[in-house]
Motif scaffolding. Structure first.
Motif, short mmCIF file in Angstrom:
data_model
loop_
_atom_site.label_atom_id
_atom_site.label_comp_id
_atom_site.label_asym_id
_atom_site.label_seq_id
_atom_site.Cartn_x
_atom_site.Cartn_y
_atom_site.Cartn_z
N MET A 149 -36.33 -19.14 -14.40
CA MET A 149 -34.99 -19.44 -14.89
C MET A 149 -33.97 -19.14 -13.79
O MET A 149 -34.03 -18.11 -13.12
N LYS A 150 -33.03 -20.06 -13.60
CA LYS A 150 -32.03 -19.91 -12.57
C LYS A 150 -31.01 -18.83 -12.95
O LYS A 150 -30.66 -18.66 -14.12
N LEU A 151 -30.54 -18.11 -11.94
CA LEU A 151 -29.51 -17.11 -12.14
C LEU A 151 -28.14 -17.78 -12.15
O LEU A 151 -27.92 -18.80 -11.49
N ASN A 152 -27.19 -17.19 -12.90
CA ASN A 152 -25.83 -17.69 -12.85
C ASN A 152 -25.11 -17.06 -11.64
O ASN A 152 -25.67 -16.23 -10.93
N GLU A 153 -23.86 -17.45 -11.42
CA GLU A 153 -23.17 -17.03 -10.20
C GLU A 153 -22.96 -15.52 -10.15
O GLU A 153 -23.05 -14.91 -9.07
N ASP A 154 -22.68 -14.91 -11.29
CA ASP A 154 -22.52 -13.45 -11.30
C ASP A 154 -23.84 -12.76 -10.98
O ASP A 154 -23.88 -11.75 -10.25
N GLU A 155 -24.94 -13.30 -11.51
CA GLU A 155 -26.25 -12.72 -11.24
C GLU A 155 -26.65 -12.91 -9.77
O GLU A 155 -27.29 -12.03 -9.17
N ILE A 156 -26.27 -14.05 -9.20
CA ILE A 156 -26.55 -14.29 -7.78
C ILE A 156 -25.78 -13.30 -6.92
O ILE A 156 -26.33 -12.72 -5.97
N ARG A 157 -24.52 -13.06 -7.26
CA ARG A 157 -23.73 -12.08 -6.51
C ARG A 157 -24.37 -10.69 -6.61
O ARG A 157 -24.48 -9.96 -5.62
N ASP A 158 -24.81 -10.33 -7.83
CA ASP A 158 -25.46 -9.04 -8.02
C ASP A 158 -26.75 -8.95 -7.21
O ASP A 158 -27.09 -7.88 -6.66
N TYR A 159 -27.48 -10.06 -7.14
CA TYR A 159 -28.72 -10.08 -6.36
C TYR A 159 -28.44 -9.73 -4.90
O TYR A 159 -29.11 -8.89 -4.31
N TRP A 160 -27.43 -10.38 -4.31
CA TRP A 160 -27.15 -10.14 -2.90
C TRP A 160 -26.53 -8.76 -2.68
O TRP A 160 -26.76 -8.14 -1.63
N ARG A 161 -25.79 -8.28 -3.64
CA ARG A 161 -25.27 -6.91 -3.52
C ARG A 161 -26.42 -5.91 -3.50
O ARG A 161 -26.42 -4.96 -2.72
N ASN A 162 -27.40 -6.15 -4.34
CA ASN A 162 -28.58 -5.27 -4.36
C ASN A 162 -29.36 -5.38 -3.05
O ASN A 162 -29.89 -4.38 -2.55
N GLN A 163 -29.47 -6.59 -2.51
CA GLN A 163 -30.15 -6.76 -1.23
C GLN A 163 -29.47 -5.94 -0.13
O GLN A 163 -30.12 -5.28 0.67
N ALA A 164 -28.15 -6.00 -0.13
CA ALA A 164 -27.39 -5.25 0.88
C ALA A 164 -27.58 -3.75 0.70
O ALA A 164 -27.75 -3.01 1.67
N THR A 165 -27.57 -3.30 -0.55
CA THR A 165 -27.72 -1.88 -0.83
C THR A 165 -29.12 -1.39 -0.47
O THR A 165 -29.30 -0.31 0.09
N ASN A 166 -30.12 -2.20 -0.79
CA ASN A 166 -31.51 -1.79 -0.59
C ASN A 166 -31.95 -1.85 0.86
O ASN A 166 -32.77 -1.03 1.31
N PHE A 167 -31.42 -2.84 1.62
CA PHE A 167 -31.95 -3.07 2.96
C PHE A 167 -30.96 -2.77 4.08
O PHE A 167 -31.37 -2.69 5.25
N GLY A 168 -29.69 -2.63 3.78
CA GLY A 168 -28.72 -2.24 4.79
C GLY A 168 -28.72 -3.14 6.00
O GLY A 168 -28.50 -4.35 5.89
N GLU A 169 -29.01 -2.58 7.18
CA GLU A 169 -28.98 -3.34 8.42
C GLU A 169 -30.27 -4.13 8.67
O GLU A 169 -30.33 -4.92 9.61
N ASP A 170 -31.29 -3.94 7.87
CA ASP A 170 -32.56 -4.62 8.05
C ASP A 170 -32.42 -6.11 7.76
O ASP A 170 -31.66 -6.51 6.87
N HIS A 171 -33.19 -6.94 8.51
CA HIS A 171 -33.12 -8.39 8.31
C HIS A 171 -33.44 -8.80 6.88
O HIS A 171 -33.00 -9.86 6.41
#
Length: 213
Positions: A1-23
């Motif tokens: 199931m596709k994520l909505n725009e708010d969920e997509i934003r949350d996904y990338w925020r979590n990516q930034a939080t979890n991985f920081g400077e890592d690719h």
């Protein structure tokens, strides 16, 4: 199931939080990222102004400034990504040839003057927009920032490309590659129809097709 725009934003925020400077904050596949960097770098030149839209944590942005004597600005709509980008910039892995700045910014409404940049780079941003109308608007907004005779370099995944890739993989008994739920792949006609009054399509390069096979 596709994520909505708010969920997509949350996904990338979590990516930034979890991985920081890592690719992995941007993409788990560093080899694919390097293919992308190499392809875009073929079209960059010294002594130019560049904007990197959707820069994530600056992994690619800083790489461009290590290769070229450019003034490059990276923007991303996730503040946590920009924080990680600035942290990466404070201690680059290799000396910089160019100047780099980062700022929070949304491709739907960039705080940039018309025709200011020689080159705009849009990397895996359009596929994070859920509606085709918004994808078109985003391309037009990015194009607006580029001076006459400049270049808009867009690296995105297409539905047709994925279909051809999976058809080829099936001939070898390989499982299909799915479209991620946080992406909305573009159709190939988008490059030709999004902004014909602003852009002349010069080239389409399927630079990663054999790699993904």
């Amino acid at each position: 199931m596709k994520l909505n725009e708010d969920e997509i934003r949350d996904y990338w925020r979590n990516q930034a939080t979890n991985f920081g400077e890592d690719h992995r904050a941007s993409w788990t596949d560093v080899y694919a990222i390097n293919l992308e960097i190499a392809e875009i770098s073929r079209r960059l030149r010294n002594d130019t102004r560049v904007i990197d839209i959707g820069c994530a944590n600056g992994f690619s942005t800083i790489n461009y400034a290590q290769r070229f004597r450019i003034d490059i600005k990276g923007v991303d709509y996730i503040p946590e990504m920009i924080a990680a980008a600035n942290a990466r910039l404070s201690a680059p892995a290799a000396p910089l040839m160019g100047a780099v700045t980062f700022a929070t910014g949304n491709i739907m409404a960039l705080d940039e003057p018309d025709g200011y940049y020689d080159t705009a780079i849009v990397t895996r941003v359009i596929i994070n927009l859920a509606e085709r109308e918004k994808q078109i608007a985003a391309i037009r907004e990015a194009a607006r920032t580029v001076k006459a005779g400049g270049a808009l370099l867009v690296s995105e995944a297409t539905r047709e490309g994925l279909q051809r890739l999976n058809s080829f993989r099936s001939e070898w008994g390989l499982q299909p590659i799915p479209e991620p739920p946080f992406n909305n792949y573009v159709d190939e006609g988008l490059a030709r129809t999004a902004a014909p009054d602003l852009l002349d399509l010069q080239e389409i390069s399927n630079f990663a097709s054999t790699y993904f096979f």
